[in-house]
Motif scaffolding. Structure first.
Motif, PDB file in Angstrom:
ATOM      1  N   VAL A 171       0.849  -1.196   0.000  1.00  0.00           N
ATOM      2  CA  VAL A 171       0.000   0.000   0.000  1.00  0.00           C
ATOM      3  C   VAL A 171       0.887   1.250   0.000  1.00  0.00           C
ATOM      4  O   VAL A 171       0.699   2.157  -0.813  1.00  0.00           O
ATOM      5  N   SER A 172       1.852   1.258   0.886  1.00  0.00           N
ATOM      6  CA  SER A 172       2.778   2.387   0.951  1.00  0.00           C
ATOM      7  C   SER A 172       3.574   2.521  -0.345  1.00  0.00           C
ATOM      8  O   SER A 172       3.791   3.630  -0.841  1.00  0.00           O
ATOM      9  N   LEU A 173       3.992   1.399  -0.909  1.00  0.00           N
ATOM     10  CA  LEU A 173       4.736   1.433  -2.170  1.00  0.00           C
ATOM     11  C   LEU A 173       3.881   1.982  -3.312  1.00  0.00           C
ATOM     12  O   LEU A 173       4.364   2.760  -4.131  1.00  0.00           O
ATOM     13  N   MET A 174       2.615   1.572  -3.366  1.00  0.00           N
ATOM     14  CA  MET A 174       1.730   2.074  -4.422  1.00  0.00           C
ATOM     15  C   MET A 174       1.541   3.581  -4.306  1.00  0.00           C
ATOM     16  O   MET A 174       1.593   4.302  -5.305  1.00  0.00           O
ATOM     17  N   LEU A 175       1.326   4.046  -3.086  1.00  0.00           N
ATOM     18  CA  LEU A 175       1.130   5.487  -2.890  1.00  0.00           C
ATOM     19  C   LEU A 175       2.407   6.268  -3.190  1.00  0.00           C
ATOM     20  O   LEU A 175       2.356   7.327  -3.813  1.00  0.00           O
ATOM     21  N   SER A 176       3.533   5.723  -2.775  1.00  0.00           N
ATOM     22  CA  SER A 176       4.807   6.379  -3.053  1.00  0.00           C
ATOM     23  C   SER A 176       5.064   6.459  -4.558  1.00  0.00           C
ATOM     24  O   SER A 176       5.473   7.507  -5.077  1.00  0.00           O
ATOM     25  N   ALA A 177       4.808   5.353  -5.256  1.00  0.00           N
ATOM     26  CA  ALA A 177       5.001   5.334  -6.708  1.00  0.00           C
ATOM     27  C   ALA A 177       4.056   6.324  -7.390  1.00  0.00           C
ATOM     28  O   ALA A 177       4.445   7.050  -8.309  1.00  0.00           O
ATOM     29  N   PHE A 178       2.814   6.384  -6.918  1.00  0.00           N
ATOM     30  CA  PHE A 178       1.838   7.305  -7.497  1.00  0.00           C
ATOM     31  C   PHE A 178       2.256   8.759  -7.284  1.00  0.00           C
ATOM     32  O   PHE A 178       2.237   9.573  -8.213  1.00  0.00           O
ATOM     33  N   ALA A 229       9.086  -1.573  -9.209  1.00  0.00           N
ATOM     34  CA  ALA A 229      10.129  -0.593  -9.528  1.00  0.00           C
ATOM     35  C   ALA A 229      10.301   0.405  -8.384  1.00  0.00           C
ATOM     36  O   ALA A 229      11.430   0.798  -8.059  1.00  0.00           O
ATOM     37  N   GLU A 230       9.206   0.807  -7.769  1.00  0.00           N
ATOM     38  CA  GLU A 230       9.283   1.727  -6.632  1.00  0.00           C
ATOM     39  C   GLU A 230       9.994   1.062  -5.462  1.00  0.00           C
ATOM     40  O   GLU A 230      10.801   1.683  -4.771  1.00  0.00           O
ATOM     41  N   HIS A 231       9.723  -0.218  -5.255  1.00  0.00           N
ATOM     42  CA  HIS A 231      10.391  -0.957  -4.183  1.00  0.00           C
ATOM     43  C   HIS A 231      11.901  -0.985  -4.429  1.00  0.00           C
ATOM     44  O   HIS A 231      12.695  -0.747  -3.508  1.00  0.00           O
ATOM     45  N   VAL A 232      12.306  -1.235  -5.652  1.00  0.00           N
ATOM     46  CA  VAL A 232      13.721  -1.241  -6.005  1.00  0.00           C
ATOM     47  C   VAL A 232      14.320   0.141  -5.782  1.00  0.00           C
ATOM     48  O   VAL A 232      15.412   0.275  -5.213  1.00  0.00           O
ATOM     49  N   ARG A 233      13.612   1.185  -6.205  1.00  0.00           N
ATOM     50  CA  ARG A 233      14.103   2.556  -6.054  1.00  0.00           C
ATOM     51  C   ARG A 233      14.291   2.914  -4.587  1.00  0.00           C
ATOM     52  O   ARG A 233      15.325   3.453  -4.184  1.00  0.00           O
ATOM     53  N   ILE A 234      13.307   2.584  -3.762  1.00  0.00           N
ATOM     54  CA  ILE A 234      13.373   2.914  -2.338  1.00  0.00           C
ATOM     55  C   ILE A 234      14.475   2.112  -1.649  1.00  0.00           C
ATOM     56  O   ILE A 234      15.225   2.639  -0.830  1.00  0.00           O
ATOM     57  N   THR A 235      14.585   0.839  -1.994  1.00  0.00           N
ATOM     58  CA  THR A 235      15.627  -0.003  -1.407  1.00  0.00           C
ATOM     59  C   THR A 235      17.009   0.525  -1.764  1.00  0.00           C
ATOM     60  O   THR A 235      17.887   0.632  -0.904  1.00  0.00           O
ATOM     61  N   ALA A 236      17.201   0.893  -3.034  1.00  0.00           N
ATOM     62  CA  ALA A 236      18.492   1.429  -3.468  1.00  0.00           C
ATOM     63  C   ALA A 236      18.790   2.752  -2.761  1.00  0.00           C
ATOM     64  O   ALA A 236      19.919   2.993  -2.328  1.00  0.00           O
ATOM     65  N   ALA A 237      17.789   3.585  -2.619  1.00  0.00           N
ATOM     66  CA  ALA A 237      17.981   4.875  -1.948  1.00  0.00           C
ATOM     67  C   ALA A 237      18.333   4.671  -0.484  1.00  0.00           C
ATOM     68  O   ALA A 237      19.199   5.368   0.054  1.00  0.00           O
ATOM     69  N   SER A 238      17.690   3.735   0.172  1.00  0.00           N
ATOM     70  CA  SER A 238      17.973   3.506   1.591  1.00  0.00           C
ATOM     71  C   SER A 238      19.384   2.959   1.783  1.00  0.00           C
ATOM     72  O   SER A 238      20.038   3.246   2.775  1.00  0.00           O
ATOM     73  N   LYS A 239      19.884   2.184   0.813  1.00  0.00           N
ATOM     74  CA  LYS A 239      21.262   1.671   0.908  1.00  0.00           C
ATOM     75  C   LYS A 239      22.273   2.797   0.744  1.00  0.00           C
ATOM     76  O   LYS A 239      23.335   2.766   1.361  1.00  0.00           O
ATOM     77  N   ARG A 240      21.939   3.794  -0.050  1.00  0.00           N
ATOM     78  CA  ARG A 240      22.845   4.933  -0.218  1.00  0.00           C
ATOM     79  C   ARG A 240      22.836   5.826   1.015  1.00  0.00           C
ATOM     80  O   ARG A 240      23.850   6.379   1.390  1.00  0.00           O
ATOM     81  N   ILE A 241      21.667   5.959   1.646  1.00  0.00           N
ATOM     82  CA  ILE A 241      21.545   6.869   2.780  1.00  0.00           C
ATOM     83  C   ILE A 241      22.097   6.231   4.055  1.00  0.00           C
ATOM     84  O   ILE A 241      22.817   6.843   4.817  1.00  0.00           O
ATOM     85  N   ILE A 242      21.729   4.970   4.309  1.00  0.00           N
ATOM     86  CA  ILE A 242      22.121   4.304   5.545  1.00  0.00           C
ATOM     87  C   ILE A 242      22.772   2.952   5.204  1.00  0.00           C
ATOM     88  O   ILE A 242      22.166   1.900   5.413  1.00  0.00           O
ATOM     89  N   PRO A 243      23.996   2.935   4.702  1.00  0.00           N
ATOM     90  CA  PRO A 243      24.603   1.681   4.259  1.00  0.00           C
ATOM     91  C   PRO A 243      24.835   0.674   5.379  1.00  0.00           C
ATOM     92  O   PRO A 243      24.760  -0.524   5.148  1.00  0.00           O
ATOM     93  N   GLU A 244      25.058   1.127   6.626  1.00  0.00           N
ATOM     94  CA  GLU A 244      25.354   0.174   7.696  1.00  0.00           C
ATOM     95  C   GLU A 244      24.148  -0.671   8.097  1.00  0.00           C
ATOM     96  O   GLU A 244      24.300  -1.691   8.748  1.00  0.00           O
ATOM     97  N   PHE A 245      22.936  -0.280   7.738  1.00  0.00           N
ATOM     98  CA  PHE A 245      21.747  -1.050   8.096  1.00  0.00           C
ATOM     99  C   PHE A 245      21.323  -2.008   6.993  1.00  0.00           C
ATOM    100  O   PHE A 245      20.378  -2.737   7.148  1.00  0.00           O
ATOM    101  N   ASN A 246      21.981  -2.026   5.864  1.00  0.00           N
ATOM    102  CA  ASN A 246      21.574  -2.881   4.753  1.00  0.00           C
ATOM    103  C   ASN A 246      22.591  -3.956   4.475  1.00  0.00           C
ATOM    104  O   ASN A 246      23.708  -3.912   4.574  1.00  0.00           O
TER     105      ASN A 246
END
Length: 107
Positions: free
Chosen positions: A52-59, A90-107
């Motif tokens: 649900v959150s992913l759909m809204l974020s993508a929208f 695609a939004e899930h991939v985008r968010i996951t990639a962004a979170s790895k760039r922002i907080i690499p120690e948690f991924n």
């Protein structure tokens, strides 16, 4: 002498002032409990359905990129698109990639 009749609706919504005495203490307590219960149920549902959150974020991302002139039509088209599942992935991939760039120690 003719009377002028205003035909335009007010641009500002008209709200009645808050009436603190409209509910009894018991009614207010019941309402407060209902609100808390509803918020908890909504939170649990959203935690179990991250799509649900992913759909809204993508929208929202799509709306900000395309800036459609008719948002209601755009939303209807967006959420009935047969490729919606691919957009959510695609939004899930985008968010996951962004979170790895922002907080690499948690991924």
């Amino acid at each position: 002498m003719e009377l002028e009749v205003e035909t335009k609706l007010s641009a500002k919504p008209v709200l009645e002032p808050h009436d603190a005495t409209a509910l009894t203490k018991e009614q207010q307590r019941t309402l407060d409990e209902y609100k808390i219960k509803t918020r908890i149920e909504n939170e649990l549902y959203l935690r179990h359905h991250p799509e649900v959150s992913l759909m809204l974020s993508a929208f929202i991302s799509d709306v900000l990129k395309t800036r459609p002139p008719n948002i209601k039509k755009h939303a209807a088209d967006y959420f009935t698109d047969p490729c919606l599942s691919d957009k959510v992935k695609a939004e899930h991939v985008r968010i996951t990639a962004a979170s790895k760039r922002i907080i690499p120690e948690f991924n």
